[in-house]
Scaffold this motif. Structure first.
Motif, PDB file in Angstrom:
ATOM      1  N   ASN A 438       0.797  -1.232   0.000  1.00  0.00           N
ATOM      2  CA  ASN A 438       0.000   0.000   0.000  1.00  0.00           C
ATOM      3  C   ASN A 438       0.829   1.281   0.000  1.00  0.00           C
ATOM      4  OD1 ASN A 438      -2.258  -1.721   0.297  1.00  0.00           O
ATOM      5  ND2 ASN A 438      -2.007  -1.708   2.537  1.00  0.00           N
ATOM      6  N   ALA A 440       2.321   2.484   2.510  1.00  0.00           N
ATOM      7  CA  ALA A 440       2.166   3.118   3.817  1.00  0.00           C
ATOM      8  C   ALA A 440       2.030   2.018   4.862  1.00  0.00           C
ATOM      9  CB  ALA A 440       0.944   4.032   3.838  1.00  0.00           C
ATOM     10  N   TRP A 442      -0.213   1.548   7.004  1.00  0.00           N
ATOM     11  CA  TRP A 442      -1.592   1.249   7.404  1.00  0.00           C
ATOM     12  C   TRP A 442      -2.248   0.273   6.425  1.00  0.00           C
ATOM     13  CZ3 TRP A 442       0.306   6.289   7.011  1.00  0.00           C
ATOM     14  CH2 TRP A 442       0.659   6.860   8.249  1.00  0.00           C
ATOM     15  N   TYR A 444      -4.688   0.041   4.467  1.00  0.00           N
ATOM     16  CA  TYR A 444      -5.724   0.634   3.602  1.00  0.00           C
ATOM     17  C   TYR A 444      -5.169   0.836   2.198  1.00  0.00           C
ATOM     18  CZ  TYR A 444      -7.616   1.727   8.216  1.00  0.00           C
ATOM     19  OH  TYR A 444      -8.065   1.636   9.507  1.00  0.00           O
ATOM     20  N   GLN A 446      -4.459   2.606  -1.280  1.00  0.00           N
ATOM     21  CA  GLN A 446      -4.104   4.012  -1.506  1.00  0.00           C
ATOM     22  C   GLN A 446      -5.325   4.846  -1.897  1.00  0.00           C
ATOM     23  OE1 GLN A 446      -0.654   4.649  -4.015  1.00  0.00           O
ATOM     24  NE2 GLN A 446       0.324   2.748  -3.322  1.00  0.00           N
ATOM     25  N   ARG A 449      -7.374   6.260   1.224  1.00  0.00           N
ATOM     26  CA  ARG A 449      -6.694   6.979   2.289  1.00  0.00           C
ATOM     27  C   ARG A 449      -7.461   8.210   2.764  1.00  0.00           C
ATOM     28  NH1 ARG A 449      -0.297   7.079   0.541  1.00  0.00           N
ATOM     29  NH2 ARG A 449       0.052   4.810   0.691  1.00  0.00           N
TER      30      ARG A 449
END
Length: 456
Positions: A438, A440, A442, A444, A446, A449
């Motif tokens: 992703n 990142a 987290w 989630y 992209q 976000r």
């Protein structure tokens, strides 16, 4: 028979110093088991750092009481040992206070300085014994300070009490003999040997208070006490010298090179692994062909290990750090993980590294070369739980009075767990997977976000 004591002393001196040199050679051999590292850059800064931290004790005084007492013991150790030079020369030549006739008033000043420092060292050491054994200071009660480490610290303090006591008693009985010669109580030729000219040799501001304790004793008894203290004092110093190798007080010798070789880069800057860096550069180079065959004659060297699982994977400065550790516990006292009850203790990391290094050295001593004993520093001495508790805050490095870097060892062993064993904690594995998928940490996509903004 006249020279028999001198011969015995020479044999004892050569034997004890030789045994110490043999052990130091073993220590150097053990340190060289690690990887070479170049720490010869920025030499003016290194000399300045050594002068400030190792010689000037700048980090010790951050804890004022303990720091002040340590400075007294440190200065006393350095300066009082000047008199050891005279004792050695006296022992080899059969003379008594050989420097006195040549130095005159300077000699009186030196002896007075030695006595005052000896008394201050005695007071400081007693204070240290009280702190370690009565005051229940948390860093002296840790699990790694049970058994030998705790006893080792006390043995050294007992040693210093005895050595300072012998030194002052030797001077007190010497002064009693000299006073007896000058006032006519003792008139034998042997007693006259203790007086140069018509004045007392040396200034004794502390032991002069002890001299009345020996009033009324015969010349022969005073000679026996003075000579016994002389022999016990110098033999005790030689035993202490050889004891250093097995003691945490090896830092007396190693603190200076350890500080000189300490990292000068910012504490938050970690070293890159050449093999990994090369792979990343290859991946980022748009012109590179990952499937290209190596150039003719090129040597494709792979590191023996990614990270560290044993002392052979650490560098020589890290192994020097392990031998230099004073086990004072300032690093552990500042460690946020340890404060919150985690198993991590930076002091234990250094102690375990030294224990492993000594165990490897014992195998080499026995077999003549290294033969795998089936153990590793990782898991057999240091547990992954300890390593992953570290927050990499560098508090331990900042707190160490002599520039030891436990964090570098922790990071090398973490690298091994991740790169060689894929044994990172689940939370870290999930984070790295999220970064890979992703972009990142987290979980989630992209495109999702900014969904939180629509929920306001």
């Amino acid at each position: 028979m006249q020279y028999l004591p001198n011969i015995i002393f020479a044999i004892l001196l050569i034997g004890m110093v030789g045994f110490f040199a043999m052990n130091i050679r073993k220590m150097i051999r053990n340190i060289k088991l690690g990887k070479k590292v170049d720490r010869t850059d920025r030499q003016p800064e290194r000399w300045a750092q050594m002068a400030k931290i190792a010689l000037g004790q700048s980090k010790m005084v951050r804890r004022p009481i303990a720091g002040f007492l340590h400075i007294i013991v440190y200065v006393g150790f350095v300066i009082i040992n000047i008199e050891v030079l005279e004792i050695i020369i006296d022992g080899l030549t059969g003379q008594h206070r050989i420097f006195a006739p040549f130095l005159g008033g300077v000699y009186d000043f030196l002896i007075a300085t030695f006595e005052i420092l000896a008394f201050l060292v005695l007071v400081s050491v007693i204070a240290f014994l009280v702190r370690r054994n009565i005051m229940n200071i948390r860093r002296f009660l840790a699990r790694e300070l049970k058994g030998w480490p705790k006893n080792d610290a006390n043995y050294i303090l007992y040693f210093e009490v005895v050595l300072m006591g012998l030194f002052l008693t030797m001077n007190a009985t010497d002064l009693a003999i000299q006073n007896g010669v000058l006032d006519g109580t003792f008139t034998s030729e042997a007693a006259m040997h203790y007086v140069h000219g018509k004045m007392v040799t040396g200034s004794f501001p502390i032991s002069s208070w002890m001299t009345p304790w020996y009033s009324g004793l015969s010349l022969e008894t005073l000679f026996i006490i003075e000579r016994a203290c002389w022999w016990l004092h110098i033999v005790g110093i030689l035993i202490f010298l050889n004891y250093l190798y097995w003691s945490k007080h090896l830092h007396i010798m190693l603190a200076f090179p350890n500080v000189w070789l300490a990292k000068l880069t910012p504490k938050g800057q970690f070293t890159n692994m050449e093999a990994v860096t090369a792979e990343v550069k290859l991946m980022m180079d748009p012109n590179a062909d990952p499937f290209a065959t190596p150039a003719e004659g090129a040597v494709d060297e792979m590191p023996a290990s990614l990270g560290a699982s044993d002392i052979f994977d650490l560098n020589q400065v890290q192994l020097l750090n392990a031998y230099t550790c004073t086990e004072c516990g300032r690093c552990t006292a500042e460690c946020p993980a340890n404060i919150t009850g985690k198993k991590l203790s930076p002091r234990k990391i250094m102690m375990d590294t030294r224990d492993r290094l000594e165990d490897v050295g014992s195998v080499i001593n026995k077999e003549g070369e290294w033969k795998d004993d089936g153990k590793k520093l990782l898991n057999d001495y240091i547990l992954p739980e300890e390593l992953w508790a570290c927050t990499t805050c560098n508090a331990c490095v900042e707190a160490c009075p002599i520039g030891i870097d436990p964090l570098s060892i922790i990071m090398e062993m973490r690298r091994y767990l991740v790169l060689e064993n894929s044994a990172a904690p689940n939370e870290l594995n999930a984070t790295m997977s999220n970064i890979e998928n992703n972009g990142a940490p987290w979980p989630y996509n992209q495109q999702d976000r900014l969904n939180w903004a629509n929920e306001i």
